[in-house]
Design a protein around this motif. Structure first.
Motif, PDB file in Angstrom:
ATOM      1  N   VAL A 239       0.793  -1.117   0.043  1.00 42.74           N
ATOM      2  CA  VAL A 239       0.004   0.012  -0.067  1.00 42.74           C
ATOM      3  C   VAL A 239       0.786   1.408  -0.087  1.00 42.74           C
ATOM      4  CG1 VAL A 239      -1.754   1.195   1.388  1.00 42.74           C
ATOM      5  CG2 VAL A 239      -1.880  -1.296   1.122  1.00 42.74           C
ATOM      6  N   MET A 240       1.929   1.163   0.760  1.00 49.27           N
ATOM      7  CA  MET A 240       2.987   2.355   0.795  1.00 49.27           C
ATOM      8  C   MET A 240       3.432   2.527  -0.505  1.00 49.27           C
ATOM      9  SD  MET A 240       5.029   2.063   4.341  1.00 49.27           S
ATOM     10  CE  MET A 240       5.985   3.089   3.964  1.00 49.27           C
ATOM     11  N   VAL A 241       3.906   1.589  -1.507  1.00 49.30           N
ATOM     12  CA  VAL A 241       4.482   1.859  -2.687  1.00 49.30           C
ATOM     13  C   VAL A 241       3.610   2.531  -3.530  1.00 49.30           C
ATOM     14  CG1 VAL A 241       5.137   0.832  -4.657  1.00 49.30           C
ATOM     15  CG2 VAL A 241       6.001   0.034  -2.662  1.00 49.30           C
ATOM     16  N   ILE A 242       2.266   2.186  -3.535  1.00 50.71           N
ATOM     17  CA  ILE A 242       1.214   2.811  -4.303  1.00 50.71           C
ATOM     18  C   ILE A 242       0.629   4.250  -4.129  1.00 50.71           C
ATOM     19  CG2 ILE A 242      -1.356   2.639  -5.454  1.00 50.71           C
ATOM     20  CD1 ILE A 242       1.020   0.518  -6.411  1.00 50.71           C
ATOM     21  N   LEU A 243       0.478   4.484  -2.604  1.00 45.01           N
ATOM     22  CA  LEU A 243       0.168   5.758  -2.156  1.00 45.01           C
ATOM     23  C   LEU A 243       1.176   6.694  -2.172  1.00 45.01           C
ATOM     24  CD1 LEU A 243      -2.100   4.721   1.156  1.00 45.01           C
ATOM     25  CD2 LEU A 243      -2.579   5.537  -1.157  1.00 45.01           C
ATOM     26  N   LEU A 244       2.445   6.285  -1.878  1.00 46.52           N
ATOM     27  CA  LEU A 244       3.588   7.393  -2.018  1.00 46.52           C
ATOM     28  C   LEU A 244       3.729   7.582  -3.519  1.00 46.52           C
ATOM     29  CD1 LEU A 244       6.166   5.648   0.656  1.00 46.52           C
ATOM     30  CD2 LEU A 244       4.918   7.981   0.843  1.00 46.52           C
ATOM     31  N   ASN A 245       3.591   6.808  -4.280  1.00 46.27           N
ATOM     32  CA  ASN A 245       3.964   7.039  -5.559  1.00 46.27           C
ATOM     33  C   ASN A 245       3.184   7.902  -6.286  1.00 46.27           C
ATOM     34  OD1 ASN A 245       4.663   7.001  -8.536  1.00 46.27           O
ATOM     35  ND2 ASN A 245       3.679   5.137  -8.855  1.00 46.27           N
ATOM     36  N   GLY A 246       1.744   7.711  -5.686  1.00 51.00           N
ATOM     37  CA  GLY A 246       0.716   8.954  -5.951  1.00 51.00           C
ATOM     38  C   GLY A 246       0.860  10.386  -5.616  1.00 51.00           C
ATOM     39  N   LEU A 247       1.182  10.058  -4.151  1.00 55.08           N
ATOM     40  CA  LEU A 247       1.434  11.609  -3.633  1.00 55.08           C
ATOM     41  C   LEU A 247       2.560  12.339  -4.082  1.00 55.08           C
ATOM     42  CD1 LEU A 247       1.131  10.459   0.227  1.00 55.08           C
ATOM     43  CD2 LEU A 247      -0.351  11.871  -1.080  1.00 55.08           C
ATOM     44  N   GLY A 276       8.216  11.540 -12.619  1.00 51.83           N
ATOM     45  CA  GLY A 276       7.659  10.217 -12.482  1.00 51.83           C
ATOM     46  C   GLY A 276       8.592   9.170 -12.240  1.00 51.83           C
ATOM     47  N   LEU A 277       9.921   9.087 -12.542  1.00 54.24           N
ATOM     48  CA  LEU A 277      10.924   8.057 -12.368  1.00 54.24           C
ATOM     49  C   LEU A 277      11.186   8.403 -10.666  1.00 54.24           C
ATOM     50  CD1 LEU A 277      13.344   8.010 -15.239  1.00 54.24           C
ATOM     51  CD2 LEU A 277      11.873   6.030 -14.625  1.00 54.24           C
ATOM     52  N   TRP A 278      11.353   9.517 -10.471  1.00 62.86           N
ATOM     53  CA  TRP A 278      11.829  10.121  -9.085  1.00 62.86           C
ATOM     54  C   TRP A 278      10.584   9.441  -8.048  1.00 62.86           C
ATOM     55  CZ3 TRP A 278      13.502  15.418 -10.321  1.00 62.86           C
ATOM     56  CH2 TRP A 278      14.840  15.512 -10.967  1.00 62.86           C
ATOM     57  N   ALA A 279       9.405   9.692  -8.459  1.00 59.90           N
ATOM     58  CA  ALA A 279       8.585   9.070  -7.592  1.00 59.90           C
ATOM     59  C   ALA A 279       8.503   7.645  -7.114  1.00 59.90           C
ATOM     60  CB  ALA A 279       6.865   9.543  -8.130  1.00 59.90           C
ATOM     61  N   ILE A 280       8.668   6.908  -8.241  1.00 54.16           N
ATOM     62  CA  ILE A 280       8.678   5.720  -8.262  1.00 54.16           C
ATOM     63  C   ILE A 280      10.025   5.002  -7.322  1.00 54.16           C
ATOM     64  CG2 ILE A 280       8.732   3.256  -9.200  1.00 54.16           C
ATOM     65  CD1 ILE A 280       7.606   4.394 -11.686  1.00 54.16           C
ATOM     66  N   ILE A 281      11.134   5.704  -7.510  1.00 53.46           N
ATOM     67  CA  ILE A 281      12.293   5.552  -6.864  1.00 53.46           C
ATOM     68  C   ILE A 281      12.004   5.679  -5.188  1.00 53.46           C
ATOM     69  CG2 ILE A 281      14.617   6.261  -6.288  1.00 53.46           C
ATOM     70  CD1 ILE A 281      15.034   6.579  -9.477  1.00 53.46           C
ATOM     71  N   ILE A 282      11.671   6.893  -4.945  1.00 51.83           N
ATOM     72  CA  ILE A 282      11.381   7.480  -3.558  1.00 51.83           C
ATOM     73  C   ILE A 282      10.263   6.276  -3.006  1.00 51.83           C
ATOM     74  CG2 ILE A 282      10.566   9.159  -2.169  1.00 51.83           C
ATOM     75  CD1 ILE A 282      11.716  11.115  -4.203  1.00 51.83           C
ATOM     76  N   ALA A 283       9.402   6.081  -3.350  1.00 53.87           N
ATOM     77  CA  ALA A 283       8.417   5.123  -3.143  1.00 53.87           C
ATOM     78  C   ALA A 283       8.898   3.824  -2.570  1.00 53.87           C
ATOM     79  CB  ALA A 283       7.145   5.023  -3.873  1.00 53.87           C
ATOM     80  N   LEU A 284       9.568   3.154  -3.793  1.00 52.55           N
ATOM     81  CA  LEU A 284      10.209   1.905  -3.255  1.00 52.55           C
ATOM     82  C   LEU A 284      11.410   1.944  -2.178  1.00 52.55           C
ATOM     83  CD1 LEU A 284      10.570   0.532  -6.787  1.00 52.55           C
ATOM     84  CD2 LEU A 284       9.257  -0.527  -5.125  1.00 52.55           C
ATOM     85  N   LEU A 285      12.037   3.116  -2.139  1.00 56.89           N
ATOM     86  CA  LEU A 285      13.176   3.098  -1.177  1.00 56.89           C
ATOM     87  C   LEU A 285      12.496   3.260   0.050  1.00 56.89           C
ATOM     88  CD1 LEU A 285      16.125   3.740  -0.682  1.00 56.89           C
ATOM     89  CD2 LEU A 285      15.850   6.076  -0.898  1.00 56.89           C
ATOM     90  N   ILE A 286      11.761   4.005   0.338  1.00 57.36           N
ATOM     91  CA  ILE A 286      10.872   4.060   1.686  1.00 57.36           C
ATOM     92  C   ILE A 286      10.286   2.939   2.054  1.00 57.36           C
ATOM     93  CG2 ILE A 286       9.149   5.468   2.960  1.00 57.36           C
ATOM     94  CD1 ILE A 286       9.517   7.914   1.400  1.00 57.36           C
ATOM     95  N   SER A 287       9.554   2.382   1.165  1.00 54.62           N
ATOM     96  CA  SER A 287       8.871   1.220   1.434  1.00 54.62           C
ATOM     97  C   SER A 287       9.907   0.081   1.856  1.00 54.62           C
ATOM     98  CB  SER A 287       8.048   0.270   0.037  1.00 54.62           C
ATOM     99  OG  SER A 287       7.090   1.474  -0.085  1.00 54.62           O
ATOM    100  N   CYS A 288      11.072  -0.103   1.258  1.00 57.44           N
ATOM    101  CA  CYS A 288      12.222  -0.871   1.760  1.00 57.44           C
ATOM    102  C   CYS A 288      12.676  -0.969   3.202  1.00 57.44           C
ATOM    103  CB  CYS A 288      13.350  -0.765   0.647  1.00 57.44           C
ATOM    104  SG  CYS A 288      12.994  -1.742  -1.295  1.00 57.44           S
ATOM    105  N   ALA A 289      12.867   0.469   3.265  1.00 59.61           N
ATOM    106  CA  ALA A 289      13.355   0.872   4.689  1.00 59.61           C
ATOM    107  C   ALA A 289      12.472   0.685   5.657  1.00 59.61           C
ATOM    108  CB  ALA A 289      13.584   2.517   4.775  1.00 59.61           C
ATOM    109  N   TRP A 290      11.086   0.934   5.493  1.00 55.94           N
ATOM    110  CA  TRP A 290       9.898   0.402   6.233  1.00 55.94           C
ATOM    111  C   TRP A 290       9.974  -1.159   6.728  1.00 55.94           C
ATOM    112  CZ3 TRP A 290       6.188   2.139   9.408  1.00 55.94           C
ATOM    113  CH2 TRP A 290       5.251   1.285   9.762  1.00 55.94           C
ATOM    114  N   LEU A 291      10.030  -1.680   5.488  1.00 54.98           N
ATOM    115  CA  LEU A 291      10.066  -3.340   5.835  1.00 54.98           C
ATOM    116  C   LEU A 291      11.362  -3.790   6.662  1.00 54.98           C
ATOM    117  CD1 LEU A 291       9.514  -5.143   2.452  1.00 54.98           C
ATOM    118  CD2 LEU A 291       8.498  -5.640   4.761  1.00 54.98           C
TER     119      LEU A 291
END
Length: 461
Positions: A239-247, A276-291
């Motif tokens: 959920v974090m990946v999708i929501l963060l990407n959108g935000l 658009g690329l930066w949004a996906i990168i940041i979303a994945l990075l934060i989600s990895c850190a959260w995990l």
């Protein structure tokens, strides 16, 4: 002569890749062969250094972070037990009433959340096999169900998916991963509906004729023990990946001041092509850190998980980058003008048709949706954007058609993804490939025609 040289090199690339020779070696060799046969032997080394390696390096600059973060996220989801927990949760909710749909949705939710399709196949197959055996559903349907949930609508159609296929068009068309959301949702629904109907009807017919799960003496279903994780905790990273990407795509990044980016010290970056690329990168990075942090006390071997995830991205990214280098060399040859003009003239007033054809052909040649799309856009992306602007076509429509088209002919029998999936399931092409082809080639092609028709009539929405 140059055009013939390109065709010969392409044929050899397909044949040798199908025989298992790595693209890392084939791409530069076949590019060199095309140069030699074109009568430009004296320029071979300059073309290799200045064209092939420059294109390869440029691709890595743009997309390497996505490959490594995507692979790392998938490995973290697998080793944390989250992927297994999500698959189990879906199976418990749908039970044995709709076994095909259960496997499809388990794969779809995981891949839409950013988990690698290979990780998903390894995680879902043992659970799906047990479910299919329990209900007497033919095992040969499992690869098709996994492929439908992993290789189709969540990879190419649904808006916001962090799949690399949905990210590649961003810098070429200045779009985002949410390009043409309405058309994407319609396309996703068509692929899910038609694909599930096909698999379920085939399974039901086979069972009526007396076919069951089948006897597979060499089958070794190893449901490895994984850490226990709650359902909410398992879904949270997806959920974090999708929501963060959108935000990040629609609110946070557009509100920042990037006026200095066009300066030379930043490489004269165009922020519109990178947000658009930066949004996906940041979303994945934060989600990895959260995990990592949220499961800190539960990792069996965090260092091994991180290393395995990161190293797992190396071969895919360099394979694709090498294919892009090959495409750049081919595009530099005189004979390519003939091929380019032929492709672009397929439908002079509608670049969507030309784009769809080029994506499908190159995805078929490379056996890779990302590889085929990367080559097509690197050599024809500017032409498609120019043609779209000339006829008033929204670049978001170009983006969505490109992704769906690249996911059409990419799963021919020589595709690495197909070969790997069949190996995981312990089945042969003869046993399972017809259903894989139906849901990953025929259904996406029908959907592609529908999207092009809707886009032509009503524009992007």
């Amino acid at each position: 002569m140059s055009t013939l040289a390109i065709v010969v090199s392409l044929i050899l690339l397909i044949v040798l890749a199908y025989r298992g020779i790595t693209v890392l070696l084939l791409a530069p060799l076949m590019a060199s062969l095309a140069v030699l046969l074109s009568g430009e032997a004296g320029l071979l080394l300059p073309i290799y250094t200045g064209t092939f390696m420059s294109a390869l390096g440029g691709y890595l600059i743009k997309f390497f972070p996505l490959f490594i973060l995507g692979a790392l996220f998938g490995q973290l989801m697998a080793d944390s037990g989250a992927a297994h927990a999500i698959a189990n949760w879906i199976i418990k909710r749908l039970g044995t009433r709709h076994v095909v749909l259960t496997v499809v949705l388990a794969c779809a939710i995981l891949t839409y959340g950013g988990v690698s399709l290979f990780v998903v196949a390894f995680a879902v197959f043992p659970i799906g096999a047990a479910l299919f055996r329990e209900t007497g559903t033919p095992k040969r349907m499992i690869p098709g169900a996994i492929a439908l949930g992993s290789f189709t609508f969540t990879m190419t159609a649904l808006p916001g998916t962090p799949a690399i296929q949905n990210a590649i068009p961003i810098p070429f068309f200045h779009t985002t991963s949410f390009a043409a959301p309405g058309l994407g949702i319609i396309a996703g629904a068509m692929m899910l509906g038609l694909g599930t109907w096909w698999l379920q009807s085939r399974a039901s017919k086979a069972m009526r004729q007396g076919e069951d799960y089948g006897h597979h003496p060499n089958e070794k279903i190893d449901i490895a023990e994984v850490p226990v994780i709650g359902t909410v905790a398992a879904f949270a990273p997806l959920v974090m990946v999708i929501l963060l990407n959108g935000l990040l795509t629609y609110w946070i990044l557009p509100s920042l001041d990037f006026s200095q980016l066009p300066e030379e010290r930043f490489g004269a970056l165009d922020p519109n092509s990178m947000l658009g690329l930066w949004a996906i990168i940041i979303a994945l990075l934060i989600s990895c850190a959260w995990l990592i942090v949220s499961r800190w006390r539960h990792w069996v071997d965090l260092k091994e998980t991180i290393n395995k995830g990161c190293f797992g991205s190396m071969l895919p990214v360099f394979n694709t980058a090498s294919e892009v280098g090959y495409g750049a060399v081919i595009a530099s040859l005189a004979g390519f003008v003939v091929i380019r003009d032929a492709v672009l003239s397929l439908a002079p007033g509608n670049p969507l048709i030309s784009e769809a054809v080029s994506m499908n052909v190159l995805a078929a040649v490379t056996g890779s949706s990302s590889g085929g799309m990367s080559i097509a856009l690197s050599v024809l992306g500017d032409d498609y954007l120019r043609m779209a602007n000339a006829v008033g076509l929204d670049p978001e429509l170009l983006h969505r058609v490109a992704t769906i088209a690249a996911g059409g002919m990419d799963t021919l029998p020589h595709s690495g993804a197909v070969i790997t999936l069949l190996a995981i399931c312990g089945l042969t092409h003869r046993q399972a490939y017809p259903n894989i082809a139906a849901v990953t080639i025929v259904v996406p092609m029908i959907t592609l025609v529908a999207v092009i028709t809707l886009g032509t009539l009503f524009g992007s929405f």
